[in-house]
Design a protein around this motif. Sequence first.
Motif, PDB file in Angstrom:
ATOM      1  N   ASP A 541       0.984  -1.143   0.054  1.00 52.86           N
ATOM      2  CA  ASP A 541       0.031   0.136  -0.014  1.00 52.86           C
ATOM      3  C   ASP A 541       0.982   1.319   0.127  1.00 52.86           C
ATOM      4  OD1 ASP A 541      -1.888   1.877   0.247  1.00 52.86           O
ATOM      5  OD2 ASP A 541      -2.711   1.209   2.041  1.00 52.86           O
ATOM      6  N   SER A 542       1.136   1.985  -1.204  1.00 51.77           N
ATOM      7  CA  SER A 542       1.671   2.943  -1.247  1.00 51.77           C
ATOM      8  C   SER A 542       1.047   4.290  -1.008  1.00 51.77           C
ATOM      9  CB  SER A 542       2.384   3.174  -2.688  1.00 51.77           C
ATOM     10  OG  SER A 542       1.563   3.173  -3.641  1.00 51.77           O
ATOM     11  N   TYR A 543      -0.041   4.394  -0.530  1.00 51.27           N
ATOM     12  CA  TYR A 543      -0.770   5.638  -0.386  1.00 51.27           C
ATOM     13  C   TYR A 543      -1.115   5.529   1.185  1.00 51.27           C
ATOM     14  CZ  TYR A 543      -3.627   9.697  -0.814  1.00 51.27           C
ATOM     15  OH  TYR A 543      -4.207  11.229  -0.703  1.00 51.27           O
ATOM     16  N   GLY A 544      -1.709   4.566   1.754  1.00 52.52           N
ATOM     17  CA  GLY A 544      -2.107   4.540   3.203  1.00 52.52           C
ATOM     18  C   GLY A 544      -1.103   4.936   4.094  1.00 52.52           C
ATOM     19  N   SER A 545      -1.503   5.201   5.493  1.00 48.60           N
ATOM     20  CA  SER A 545      -0.643   5.536   6.330  1.00 48.60           C
ATOM     21  C   SER A 545      -1.047   4.612   7.741  1.00 48.60           C
ATOM     22  CB  SER A 545      -0.621   7.038   6.807  1.00 48.60           C
ATOM     23  OG  SER A 545      -0.489   7.785   5.746  1.00 48.60           O
ATOM     24  N   VAL A 549       2.491   7.517   9.020  1.00 46.85           N
ATOM     25  CA  VAL A 549       3.686   7.242   8.600  1.00 46.85           C
ATOM     26  C   VAL A 549       3.270   6.503   7.389  1.00 46.85           C
ATOM     27  CG1 VAL A 549       5.998   6.174   8.524  1.00 46.85           C
ATOM     28  CG2 VAL A 549       4.833   7.392  10.770  1.00 46.85           C
ATOM     29  N   LYS A 550       3.642   6.966   6.188  1.00 44.96           N
ATOM     30  CA  LYS A 550       3.534   6.161   4.684  1.00 44.96           C
ATOM     31  C   LYS A 550       4.890   5.280   4.467  1.00 44.96           C
ATOM     32  CE  LYS A 550       0.737   9.617   2.356  1.00 44.96           C
ATOM     33  NZ  LYS A 550      -0.332   8.689   2.102  1.00 44.96           N
ATOM     34  N   LEU A 551       4.404   4.259   3.571  1.00 45.94           N
ATOM     35  CA  LEU A 551       5.580   3.315   3.344  1.00 45.94           C
ATOM     36  C   LEU A 551       6.614   3.842   2.817  1.00 45.94           C
ATOM     37  CD1 LEU A 551       6.199   0.429   2.455  1.00 45.94           C
ATOM     38  CD2 LEU A 551       5.073   0.646   0.227  1.00 45.94           C
ATOM     39  N   ALA A 558       5.769   0.473   9.997  1.00 45.93           N
ATOM     40  CA  ALA A 558       5.581  -0.761  10.178  1.00 45.93           C
ATOM     41  C   ALA A 558       5.156  -1.793   8.809  1.00 45.93           C
ATOM     42  CB  ALA A 558       4.204  -0.630  10.997  1.00 45.93           C
ATOM     43  N   GLN A 559       4.824  -1.369   7.780  1.00 43.46           N
ATOM     44  CA  GLN A 559       4.614  -1.716   6.440  1.00 43.46           C
ATOM     45  C   GLN A 559       6.173  -2.265   6.059  1.00 43.46           C
ATOM     46  OE1 GLN A 559       2.614  -1.437   2.021  1.00 43.46           O
ATOM     47  NE2 GLN A 559       2.510   0.293   3.473  1.00 43.46           N
ATOM     48  N   LYS A 560       7.107  -1.313   6.122  1.00 45.04           N
ATOM     49  CA  LYS A 560       8.369  -1.714   5.695  1.00 45.04           C
ATOM     50  C   LYS A 560       8.978  -2.854   6.436  1.00 45.04           C
ATOM     51  CE  LYS A 560      10.309   1.597   3.654  1.00 45.04           C
ATOM     52  NZ  LYS A 560      11.284   2.822   3.338  1.00 45.04           N
TER      53      LYS A 560
END
Length: 931
Positions: A541-545, A549-551, A558-560
């Motif tokens: 998800d390259s837009y959501g936070s 914090v974004k990707l 957290a995503q990374k």
Amino acid sequence: MKSLKFLAVLLLVSTKLLMAQMPLNFGSIGWKYFSNVVYTGPDDYNTGTSAGIVNWTSPLYNTFVPAGWDNSPSNILPLGYKAGSSSYAATVPFSSTAQIPYGSDATQKPLVTYYRKSIVVDIANGGHNLADYSSFNLKLKADDGAVVYFNGAEVYRVNLPSGVITNSTPVINPNINETNFWWPSSSISHNIPNGSFPLHPTINTITITVEIHQGANSTTTLPAYTTSSSDSFFDIELTGVVGPLTPAITRGPYLQLANDGTTANSRPSEITKQIRWTTNLAAVGVVKIWKSTDLPSTATVWTGVSTNDHIINITGLIPNTKYFYEIGVNNPAFTSLEVGPNNYFVTGPITAAQVKSKKTRIWVTGDAGYSQNGDVDYPNPGMPYAPTATNYNEVQSSVLTGFNNWMTANGNPQLDFWMLLGDNAYLNGTNSEYQNYFFNPFQGSKMMKQATIFSCPGNHDYYESRGSGLKNSIRNSIPYSYTNIYPGIGPSTDIVDANSRNYSFFEIFQNLEKGQSGGVPSNAKGYYSFNYGNIHFVSLDSYGSEGNVKLSETLASAQKSWLMADLTANDANPSIKWTVVIFHHPPYTKGSYDSDTRKELLDLANNLVPVFEAHKVDLVLNGHSHVYERSKQLKNLFGSPTFLPHANFNASTHNINSSSGKFDGSSDSCPYVTTSSNTASVNGIVYAIVGSSSTVQSSSTISSLSGHHAMPFKDYTNGGTMLLEIENNRLDAKFINELGNVGDQFTILKDVSTSSPITKLISPNELPIQTPDLQILPSPTWSGITNFTISGPTISSATPFSGASVPVSTPEVGPVYTIKDATGCLSQTYKFLFDGFCWPDITIKNTIDTPIYQQISSTGRITAKNLIRLGSNVMYRSRYAINLNHNGVSGPPLFEVQQSPLIPTRFQALIIPTILSTCPAIFVPPLSPTE
């Protein structure tokens, strides 16, 4: 509010006019229409009662009071107008009195015309009261779009956008009726449940009001509430349905990955499936499935719960098997809603043999649901971030047609997955936009019925929150997670809550956040991974936070952190050969956006790409930029936060090689070759943007027509989609444009050659098929390649062949033979050696040229007619006799041992009477040179 350019003809039926009975048939009489050329439409009516002022759709409206209504009882459908040049001039049965007036200027006809009529259900002669009907079947013939109201409530609209309809709202597609349907022989049908509209003040009565819309004026300088359409028409039929109401499908069916498991690996993607559809009425959903080799009567039945949104997860399927399915409802008995030859899917491979032979096909679409209606919140349709009304349907439909044409021409291969790269429904990702711009266009396609859909979210999939109070927030102090939609163009208060996941996208596409099909559980709605055969898919998800914090922002997101854990586990999985990553925003592009100037894209290149290269990522796919762009094998194209990939690109540094990867025989087009043991920092990664599946960015808004330095393969003119095919150690990708042609392609091969020759042993165990005079080499295991050439010391020139093997006559022992593919890109070397086991009587003609010890044993006789070259090490041993220097019919001796004081050659011949018929293992006596 943006002014929408639409032309509508509003068809009105008066409650005071002649009452008609139901059923109401085509060609009915007594319709009232608004004939006064007033662009604003009919005036409201003051009832003088507690009901107050009502508009033209109300049952209380009186057409005899406001001006402009034609109340002639003889008005008969169809009503409308036509021109001599109209395609309907000869087919529409208009009478001379059925021409609706539009004024003296044919280029400025009113956008909207109105019709009214009231009907009474027939209770005489055994008829029914209105309450006896469970639903009503509406059939409509209209050019070009329509909204139908019952007793003042909307019950149906067609070819018009969602939201508020005004006198300036044009149809979605002004050409669809001209070429496809609705007149004179066909119509659109729609079921209207009883109770879905208000009761009429008069019992058993329905007031029908209809507005017909045309396309926007072809002269864009004229007012938006005018049209230059050459023709308009309207007719209607209404019948009632008595008895229980049968739900109707409004969406789907479509397939997804089964996600009802709560633990990792509980729902293997190969042998589970989710079937999903929606109905207009709540009911208990039912799915029946059966193997293609069985009869439908043997079907397994899966039952859901009573709902409009039916989700049924199916488990325990057999791998590599074709299943048909039927969907329906229990109402209360089973009622079938859809079944047919296209309602099937094929399960995936499980065993190593199945995985090796399976060709997995994935249809890739990006930004596939582009709305032509513009952004209702902005008045400028030409801005690069908002769509225009020019070619949306043409692009989307032509892309779909082009792909279908290519599939037909290539035997309609089975699709396993449909991969969506985000922004699937413009502009705001609402449920109605998904219905209008994604499901409706693809509803009847085989892709939706047969291919399992998975998706990553795009920025427009978050824009649904624009309808919230955030619009009125103050921009100051709003965290980065609230993103301005159109930086520098839109109002500074037009923001999106990127922390929320309460949007339609996350309901329509439910991911595998628990790792149900492999991969590390993400426990997050926006990103996930799964395995299928030997492929690992990662959706980001390259837009959501998360926590603002974004990707792309920081290594601490957290995503990374999850991504690095997932890729680390995947690197250690010996069953996975391919890793494909998808997310919406591209790290490299010069299409709709410039990745060297857009911070969110620059951050992806400099913060996310290094993570990919530290692991075994092969392919990255993106959308967002409404073009097609593709790289070669890239590595190390990132740097500090201010590093500009386009400006700093160096082909010799950042490309693994110069090849296009097209593998089509053209110059410098060899496939990309990688190895499973290396990370992407060695193998490189191919990046592709497939963002033109429903629109292509106009050239005036392309960031750079020369393209991005790292993305040399591009199409800025044609829309298209990608077909991804993965079979064992081969990956092929084809960009199929809207013309049905392959506009670009590339191939990646993995683990296709060894650094040293493969040894082919000459063995008595292969008799009688193979002998020392005739050996058979297997073709290399290069998926999809059947044409080769072979060269070697006994072959004067490269010889073409096809198939699984090639014969080699009297091969030399020791030297290298080379097999290449027909393009010369791939090669594999082989050498022949004797295996040392005993032969019966044997004649040796093979030249031996190797220092590797060669022992040729026989339980009978050895006849040597061969050359032993310098430096070789050979022993002949026989039970009975060894014939050396044997002469042919004429000519010199045929056996020779080359000698040189500088290069010793070792040869020994032994007669051993005790050799058994079973011939023991290789015997190696001490040898002196040329014994």
